[in-house]
Enzyme design. Structure first.
Site, PDB file in Angstrom:
ATOM      1  N   ASP A 169       0.853  -1.183   0.000  1.00 42.67           N
ATOM      2  CA  ASP A 169       0.000   0.000   0.000  1.00 42.67           C
ATOM      3  C   ASP A 169       0.899   1.246   0.000  1.00 42.67           C
ATOM      4  OD1 ASP A 169      -2.140   1.713   0.071  1.00 42.67           O
ATOM      5  OD2 ASP A 169      -3.068   0.843   1.841  1.00 42.67           O
ATOM      6  N   GLU A 224      -9.673   7.368   4.972  1.00 50.00           N
ATOM      7  CA  GLU A 224      -8.535   6.869   5.750  1.00 50.00           C
ATOM      8  C   GLU A 224      -8.422   7.565   7.102  1.00 50.00           C
ATOM      9  OE1 GLU A 224      -5.040   5.699   3.483  1.00 50.00           O
ATOM     10  OE2 GLU A 224      -6.067   6.303   1.645  1.00 50.00           O
TER      11      GLU A 224
HETATM   12  C1  BGC Z   1      -3.468  10.007  -2.562  1.00 52.62           C
HETATM   13  C2  BGC Z   1      -4.345   8.812  -2.324  1.00 52.62           C
HETATM   14  C3  BGC Z   1      -3.686   7.908  -1.361  1.00 52.62           C
HETATM   15  C4  BGC Z   1      -3.334   8.638  -0.104  1.00 52.62           C
HETATM   16  C5  BGC Z   1      -2.544   7.733   0.773  1.00 52.62           C
HETATM   17  C6  BGC Z   1      -3.191  10.698  -1.255  1.00 52.62           C
HETATM   18  O1  BGC Z   1      -2.360  11.779  -1.436  1.00 52.62           O
HETATM   19  O2  BGC Z   1      -4.040  10.870  -3.475  1.00 52.62           O
HETATM   20  O3  BGC Z   1      -4.580   8.117  -3.483  1.00 52.62           O
HETATM   21  O4  BGC Z   1      -4.483   6.816  -1.090  1.00 52.62           O
HETATM   22  O5  BGC Z   1      -2.590   9.802  -0.370  1.00 52.62           O
HETATM   23  O6  BGC Z   1      -2.628   8.015   2.105  1.00 52.62           O
HETATM   24  C1  BGC Z   2      -5.083   3.136   0.648  1.00 52.98           C
HETATM   25  C2  BGC Z   2      -5.452   2.055  -0.336  1.00 52.98           C
HETATM   26  C3  BGC Z   2      -5.428   2.580  -1.747  1.00 52.98           C
HETATM   27  C4  BGC Z   2      -4.089   3.213  -2.019  1.00 52.98           C
HETATM   28  C5  BGC Z   2      -3.955   3.788  -3.411  1.00 52.98           C
HETATM   29  C6  BGC Z   2      -3.833   3.869   0.236  1.00 52.98           C
HETATM   30  O1  BGC Z   2      -3.572   4.953   1.051  1.00 52.98           O
HETATM   31  O2  BGC Z   2      -4.900   2.562   1.922  1.00 52.98           O
HETATM   32  O3  BGC Z   2      -6.701   1.523  -0.017  1.00 52.98           O
HETATM   33  O4  BGC Z   2      -5.698   1.546  -2.633  1.00 52.98           O
HETATM   34  O5  BGC Z   2      -3.852   4.250  -1.097  1.00 52.98           O
HETATM   35  O6  BGC Z   2      -4.672   4.948  -3.562  1.00 52.98           O
END
Ligand code: BGC
Ligand code: BGC
Length: 860
Positions: free
Chosen positions: A316, A514
């Site tokens: 991830d 998140e």
């Molecule tokens: C991204 C997301 C990603 C996240 C991770 C963001 O800056 O655009 O896609 O999942 O960071 O924590």
């Molecule tokens: C998230 C994932 C996601 C990835 C890509 C991460 O921060 O935990 O679920 O697929 O970003 O955007």
């Protein structure tokens, strides 16, 4: 048995050990021979290129060719050419450029490896303008209908294919156990049997089945996040999982058994750690912080060896950087643990990671056999997905077809999914509403697309979107009611309505994704206390109740919350979760003409008290296991207000009431954080986060100056914000987008500040009483010409202001950050009144200056 129980959702059987997977995608000798033939011809650099996955924003097609990269992702809020409004054709053009770039290194070679692009299509193709957005998983969980899930998977795959992409990071098969987690809504249910049934159905829908598998309009699916993401202590995102292995197998991992059985080709590793309570001292592969990204046991031994998964394990988003002795650009451990593709998103990091990995293989730190295993799996999945036979994105059938995005049949399916996802919690003979009478439609969610769509909707957080600009074709409860009754019958001002008019009140959470959605430790589950704006929702319901209106409340949320008062004052109450773009599915039921009834049943039990934070009901097949003591809530684990599976219907004979007596709902007077000692009202004991990745958004960051007449322009956490004289840009300090770079041009006086959202001052005197300080992190990137002023404001013109220079006493760290601490008594001496704070932080400059601002908080 419930009238709406579905025989396709079967109770689970207890497993002593990790089950082995019987995948419907079987290993076949022709494929294996094909990929081995390629593997032996590949250079080390080509192999490592297949193993690294950067973010679209951080890699050009030229770099894909130069580094021989095998895949990219577009993270939440990443679009072709940074254009949020990119059309299907724009996506395909960009996909084609990367695809062609991926071919270039193989010119003149006897083989080539097709390129693949992954996206987070987690509730429809949600990162794409014009797409159909389905209810988030929590709502789908209420439907108990695997066929619906399969159909949604099919539509999502069709929309993804229309944009030329190959792969999605879905389904999430978390089994959430704590309502405070910011990702509860991404999990289908607390009931593992629902997760089990749905995981396979979603994989079937996305990837296709039998002859249709990986045909046109099918995509690769990813099961995530391996493993135990839904079981972190106190619901902290990326936190610690302390469940026993029996619980991992039988609760947190059940979705893998079924999804991988259905043939899912990719598993994503989870950010959380696992602390096996039976073996706390076990140091897994040297990773004594136990983060799963470094767990050779869980990835290599369990998932690949014991369970027999033969597809790809992807990490991830920079998850490897959280391992001990690793950084985003350097982490052999993550490959040694068994991860095959490493998502290293930023340019500096993936380039460093590439060089370091090549070097580490040469030095023998990473055995070539591990690299070969990883690349074999990557090629296997690409082959199975038909990527060698699919033409380039531009040439695929239906690619670039805008009509596929948000197509009428797709929206119709989403509308049905919305109907099936609503759970009627209360109905005192008020629903269905008449289509012939006027109705008052009010509340913060009545016409707010963001509250409906939640996180992962065009942007990562699902914020910074508007109905008109960003979701044409979508409906809200307000617009759907207007369409149904005619605008004249729909009142929107309380003052216009007579007390006999039914008030349809739509309220609910603002979007989050998140860790930004975590509730944390200083709050309870009480909706009205999570944000000041939510309190207004409660006040509205109180007001309507006092005026004598019959009230129907529709509640949007990513999780069950404590809303007892809202419920007590409403005649009907509907849990509508995060329904997506088709809120017309909500009015289908509220104004049902007899065609539809509420069939949704609770996917999670609904808490009775503010501190019933964790779900501790264990499913039947786990009844022999002890309930982990950390699931005991602060109040000792009350019975839920409504149990899992509860839900009423308009046809009362079909309701699943579980003997719940709605007259018994009572208020819980507790008013402080769960699991925390009662706060002394006069003396603060805990820091108050004002600006950070966990800060509640009671305070908003603004910029303003003479050019705006000192009016505040909200600072975007996701993109550049600019006024004449000042510019901000989001940067990453500890977490994504948790800090900001501020450029004062010096043309005219300007300031950046945090202010209460609604103008109501807050009492922060307890911080003054405890001898506290305003603490913030700052980096100063240009030599200040004039003094930089730091201030707090009480109700204007009440302010307290000091010169920053006097407080820059600590040393700067390597990254050029310093933590500044301004004692509150200094600000008080300068005129600040802490009982009426409106602006707890302000930085002012009237000369050119560039600074970075990180975490801002009050410390006791
Ligand atoms: C991204 C997301 C990603 C996240 C991770 C963001 O800056 O655009 O896609 O999942 O960071 O924590
Ligand atoms: C998230 C994932 C996601 C990835 C890509 C991460 O921060 O935990 O679920 O697929 O970003 O955007």
């Amino acid at each position: 048995m419930s009238a709406y129980a579905n025989p396709q959702v079967q109770p689970l059987i207890y497993h002593e050990d990790w089950p082995s997977i019987d995948s419907r995608v079987v290993k076949d000798p022709t494929t294996e021979a094909f990929i081995q033939d390629i593997l032996v011809q590949m250079s080390l650099e080509e192999k490592v290129g297949q193993m690294i996955q950067p973010d679209l924003r951080e890699v050009t097609p030229e770099e894909v060719a130069e580094y021989k990269l095998g895949t990219i992702l577009n993270g939440g809020g990443a679009f072709p050419k940074n254009n949020k409004y990119a059309t299907a054709r724009d996506w395909v053009e960009t996909a084609d450029e990367y695809y062609q770039a991926g071919r270039r290194p193989f010119e003149g070679r006897p083989f080539h490896i097709p390129f693949a692009w992954a996206t987070d299509a987690v509730h429809g193709h949600n990162n794409v303008f014009g797409a159909t957005l389905f209810p988030h998983n929590i709502g789908l969980g209420a439907a108990r209908d695997p066929d619906l899930i399969r159909a949604i998977g099919e539509v999502t795959a069709a929309e993804i294919s229309a944009t030329g992409l190959d792969w999605t990071f879905a389904p999430t098969v978390a089994v959430p156990r704590d309502y405070r987690w910011g990702r509860v809504y991404e999990g289908y249910s607390e009931d593992p049997s629902v997760v089990h049934a749905y995981a396979a159905a979603m994989v079937d829908g996305l990837q296709g089945q039998d002859e249709s598998r990986f045909g046109d309009r099918k995509v690769i699916s990813t099961v995530k996040h391996w493993v135990g993401d839904g079981g972190t202590l106190r619901g902290v995102d990326r936190g610690e999982n302390h469940y026993t292995e029996e619980y991992l197998v039988n609760l947190h991992a059940v979705g893998y058994a079924s999804a991988l059985g259905a043939g899912a080709q990719v598993v994503m590793t989870s950010f959380n750690s696992w602390h096996n309570p039976k073996n706390y001292d076990l140091m897994d592969g040297g990773n004594y912080n136990q983060k799963i990204h470094g767990s050779r046991y869980l990835i290599q031994d369990v998932l690949k060896d014991k369970m027999g998964f033969d597809g790809v394990v992807i990490t991830d988003w920079n998850g490897h950087a959280e391992l001990n002795d690793c950084s985003a650009g350097n982490c052999p451990q993550v490959i040694l643990a068994g991860n095959d593709i490493v998502m290293v998103t930023a340019r500096v990091d993936w380039q460093a990671f590439y060089r370091n990995t090549v070097e580490q293989v040469r030095e023998g730190i990473i055995p070539m056999a591990r690299i070969d295993d990883a690349v074999t799996r990557i090629l296997r999945v690409k082959y199975r997905a038909g990527l060698w036979s699919k033409p380039s994105p531009k040439m695929r059938s239906g690619s670039g077809d805008q009509a596929v995005l948000g197509a009428a049949q797709h929206r119709a399916l989403a509308r049905r999914a919305v109907r099936d996802s609503l759970v009627l919690l209360k109905n005192e003979d008020i629903l269905p509403l008449s289509r012939d009478r006027s109705v008052l439609v009010v509340g913060s969610g009545a016409d707010d697309i963001q509250k409906q769509t939640g996180g992962w909707s065009l942007t990562w957080q699902g914020n910074e979107n508007t109905l008109e600009r960003d979701f044409p074709g979508a409906t809200t409860v307000l617009s759907a009611t207007q369409n149904l009754l005619g605008e004249a019958r729909v009142l929107t001002e309380v003052s216009e309505a007579s007390p006999s008019t039914v008030a349809l009140v739509v309220v609910g959470e603002d979007p989050y994704a998140e860790m930004l959605g975590d509730i944390g430790m200083t709050k309870t589950l009480e909706y009205a206390e999570l944000k000041r704006s939510y309190r207004k929702d409660l006040e509205l319901i109180r007001d309507l109740h006092d005026r004598g209106h019959p009230i129907v409340t529709v509640f949007y949320s990513g999780r069950p919350l404590y809303v007892n008062e809202e419920m007590m004052r409403s005649d009907a109450f509907v849990a509508a979760w995060l329904p997506g773009t088709e809120a017309v599915g909500v009015t289908d039921l509220l104004f049902s003409d007899g065609r539809y009834d509420f069939t949704g049943r609770l996917p999670y039990s609904w808490p009775a008290k503010k501190c019933d934070t964790s779900i501790n009901a264990v499913p039947e097949h786990l009844s022999q296991l002890p309930i982990p003591d950390f699931e005991q809530t602060a109040d000792g684990g009350d019975a839920p207000l409504f149990p899992l599976g509860y839900g009423l219907s308009l046809d009362k004979n079909r309701s699943d009431r579980f003997g719940v007596d709605l007259a018994q709902i009572a208020l819980d007077e507790r008013d402080y954080g769960c699991g925390m000692p009662a706060p002394d009202q006069r003396i603060a004991t805990e820091p108050l986060e004002l600006f950070s990745h966990t800060a509640p958004d009671d305070f908003q960051l603004y910029i303003g100056g003479t050019s705006t007449d000192w009016r505040g322009v909200p600072v975007s956490r996701g993109s550049v914000t600019q006024i004449a004289g000042l510019r901000t840009k989001p940067i990453d300090r500890r977490h994504q987008q948790d800090a900001v770079r501020v450029e004062f041009m010096g043309k005219n006086p300007a300031q950046i500040y945090l202010s209460v959202l609604d103008g109501d001052p807050v009492d922060l005197k307890r911080y003054l009483n405890s001898g506290g300080a305003l603490e913030f992190e700052i980096g100063i990137d240009s030599q200040p010409i004039k003094p930089i002023r730091v201030a707090m404001h009480c109700v204007w013109p009440c302010i307290g202001e000091v010169d920053l220079a006097g407080y820059l006493t600590e040393p700067y760290d390597e990254a050029g950050w310093v933590t500044v601490s301004v004692p509150l008594i200094d600000l008080e001496a300068a005129g600040m009144d802490f009982a009426t704070v409106t602006t707890p932080f302000l930085l002012h400059s009237d000369s050119p200056l560039t600074v970075r601002i990180g975490r801002i908080r009050l410390v006791p």
